[in-house]
Motif scaffolding. Sequence first.
Motif, short mmCIF file in Angstrom:
data_model
loop_
_atom_site.label_atom_id
_atom_site.label_comp_id
_atom_site.label_asym_id
_atom_site.label_seq_id
_atom_site.Cartn_x
_atom_site.Cartn_y
_atom_site.Cartn_z
N ARG A 221 -12.02 -15.03 58.28
CA ARG A 221 -12.45 -14.94 59.84
C ARG A 221 -11.71 -16.16 60.37
NH1 ARG A 221 -18.23 -14.24 56.82
NH2 ARG A 221 -18.36 -12.02 57.02
N ARG A 222 -11.65 -17.35 59.86
CA ARG A 222 -10.87 -18.42 60.33
C ARG A 222 -9.52 -18.53 60.58
NH1 ARG A 222 -13.86 -22.07 56.51
NH2 ARG A 222 -11.93 -22.64 55.75
N GLY A 223 -8.88 -17.67 59.71
CA GLY A 223 -7.50 -17.51 59.92
C GLY A 223 -6.86 -18.22 58.63
N ILE A 224 -5.87 -17.78 57.91
CA ILE A 224 -5.35 -18.44 56.89
C ILE A 224 -4.00 -17.72 56.47
CG2 ILE A 224 -6.57 -16.65 55.16
CD1 ILE A 224 -6.65 -18.76 53.31
N LYS A 225 -3.08 -18.31 55.82
CA LYS A 225 -1.78 -17.91 55.31
C LYS A 225 -2.06 -16.89 54.50
CE LYS A 225 1.68 -20.96 55.31
NZ LYS A 225 2.65 -21.85 54.82
N ILE A 226 -1.21 -15.79 54.23
CA ILE A 226 -1.53 -14.85 53.28
C ILE A 226 -1.38 -15.06 51.91
CG2 ILE A 226 -0.97 -12.42 52.64
CD1 ILE A 226 -0.29 -11.80 55.57
N SER A 227 -0.42 -16.02 51.68
CA SER A 227 -0.23 -16.43 50.34
C SER A 227 -1.42 -17.26 49.78
CB SER A 227 1.00 -17.27 50.35
OG SER A 227 0.72 -18.48 51.09
N GLU A 228 -2.00 -17.98 50.70
CA GLU A 228 -3.18 -18.53 50.39
C GLU A 228 -4.38 -17.74 50.03
OE1 GLU A 228 -4.02 -21.79 52.99
OE2 GLU A 228 -2.00 -22.76 52.86
N LEU A 229 -4.65 -16.84 50.88
CA LEU A 229 -5.60 -15.62 50.82
C LEU A 229 -5.57 -14.78 49.44
CD1 LEU A 229 -8.15 -14.66 52.12
CD2 LEU A 229 -6.32 -13.12 53.26
N PHE A 230 -4.42 -14.85 48.87
CA PHE A 230 -4.01 -14.12 47.59
C PHE A 230 -4.64 -14.98 46.50
CE2 PHE A 230 -0.03 -11.29 48.69
CZ PHE A 230 -1.09 -10.60 49.72
N GLN A 231 -4.95 -16.16 46.54
CA GLN A 231 -5.71 -17.05 45.49
C GLN A 231 -7.11 -16.92 45.65
OE1 GLN A 231 -3.36 -18.70 43.65
NE2 GLN A 231 -2.03 -17.47 44.93
N GLU A 232 -7.55 -16.00 46.51
CA GLU A 232 -9.02 -15.87 46.51
C GLU A 232 -9.56 -14.44 45.85
OE1 GLU A 232 -11.22 -18.14 47.24
OE2 GLU A 232 -9.57 -19.34 47.88
N GLU A 233 -10.59 -14.24 45.14
CA GLU A 233 -11.09 -12.97 44.68
C GLU A 233 -11.51 -12.28 46.07
OE1 GLU A 233 -10.15 -11.73 42.07
OE2 GLU A 233 -9.77 -13.48 40.71
N PRO A 234 -11.43 -10.81 46.08
CA PRO A 234 -11.08 -10.20 44.82
C PRO A 234 -9.44 -9.81 44.92
CG PRO A 234 -11.71 -8.67 46.78
CD PRO A 234 -12.00 -10.09 47.06
N PHE A 235 -8.65 -10.30 45.99
CA PHE A 235 -7.26 -10.21 46.29
C PHE A 235 -6.48 -10.99 44.84
CE2 PHE A 235 -9.24 -11.17 50.56
CZ PHE A 235 -9.67 -9.87 50.70
N LYS A 236 -6.92 -11.81 44.46
CA LYS A 236 -5.97 -12.60 43.47
C LYS A 236 -6.01 -11.59 42.20
CE LYS A 236 -5.88 -16.73 40.37
NZ LYS A 236 -6.36 -17.93 40.09
N THR A 237 -7.19 -10.92 41.82
CA THR A 237 -7.04 -10.01 40.60
C THR A 237 -6.35 -8.82 41.25
OG1 THR A 237 -9.37 -10.74 39.84
CG2 THR A 237 -8.34 -8.64 39.27
N ALA A 238 -6.59 -8.45 42.37
CA ALA A 238 -5.77 -7.15 42.59
C ALA A 238 -4.42 -7.05 42.91
CB ALA A 238 -6.27 -6.54 44.06
N GLY A 239 -3.85 -8.35 43.10
CA GLY A 239 -2.40 -8.58 43.27
C GLY A 239 -2.09 -8.68 44.67
#
Length: 340
Positions: A221-239
């Motif tokens: 919601r605030r805005g984030i680099k996609i590589s950093e967002l990938f470190q958060e769940e559920p995206f980290k587990t999903a690749g």
Amino acid sequence: MEVVGVYQGQKVVRYVLQTATGYQLVVLNYGATIVKFLTPDKDGKFKNIIVASEDVAEYFDNAPKWGAAIGPVAGRIAGGKVTIDGKDYQLEQNLLGHHLHSGSIGFSETVFKVSDLQENSITFYSEKADRIGNYPGNLKTWISYTLSDTGALTIDYKITTDKATIVNPTNHSYFNLTGDFRTTILDHKLQLATKALAAIDQTGVPTGELVKDSAALELIRRGIKISELFQEEPFKTAGGIDHPFVLNDTATIKVVLSEATTGRTLSVTTTSPAMVIYTSNGYDNKTSLNAEKPIVHNGIALETQILPDAIHHEGFGDIILAAGKTFRSQTIYQAGLLQE
């Protein structure tokens, strides 16, 4: 216009829309596919920001559905089972036992006719007979692309039926604002006006749960680099991201995607209530892009629609189109530049 190939005995034609300001849109009648969207960077250099191939044959029956219109129903339908007006229909099960992107009869594999062509706009038209793919109703579809002098790409959908059926179209363009599809979108920044994320199971089908608050949602919601967002769940587990989001209906601009090196931005407005975001998390061995296997995360799809599998979940939205009614939706992808 130019004939660039043949698909199942039908001519595949390429159309070019051009503005006086330099923006360009290139589309195919096969799949109503967008193959190029040329926008300028901070130095005024125009490049294509849609992941694309120069070989039209690579678009035919391709699994990623590069740039294609998706429909009549986008996304997954659990088990391919739907009930409409009390009658059960079994649809093609083309992914892990589920129905994905309307299967083999979808818009993405349709050779459309052109019902209107102007310098800056084109309208594709198709008809699908009752029970094609076991979808009820004789379906008529118009998909219009309009390119403005200011770099706005507008997509309009209009669909009619003579029998109650299901409708939920989208577009499957993958954006990479660098214009270099051998690079990833990991350094892109993503900001999304979202109220909730629809949780999914291991096969990608929504469970029915809407997650309204999480660390990942707060960051996006605030805005984030996609590589950093990938470190958060559920995206980290999903690749990566392959998830549906409920859009914030009070926000005019739903998404802002940006890339600092080129200065390019892409903002999205839409009449649709939801969006599926997909970050090209993997490719099968049959898929090629310009005669090479595409790299993972080389593009991001921003698929505006009603939530996937809405037919099975209360509160997900209504994808049933009644006989004699008309479905309409509009999405605008606005190219821009970062403000210094």
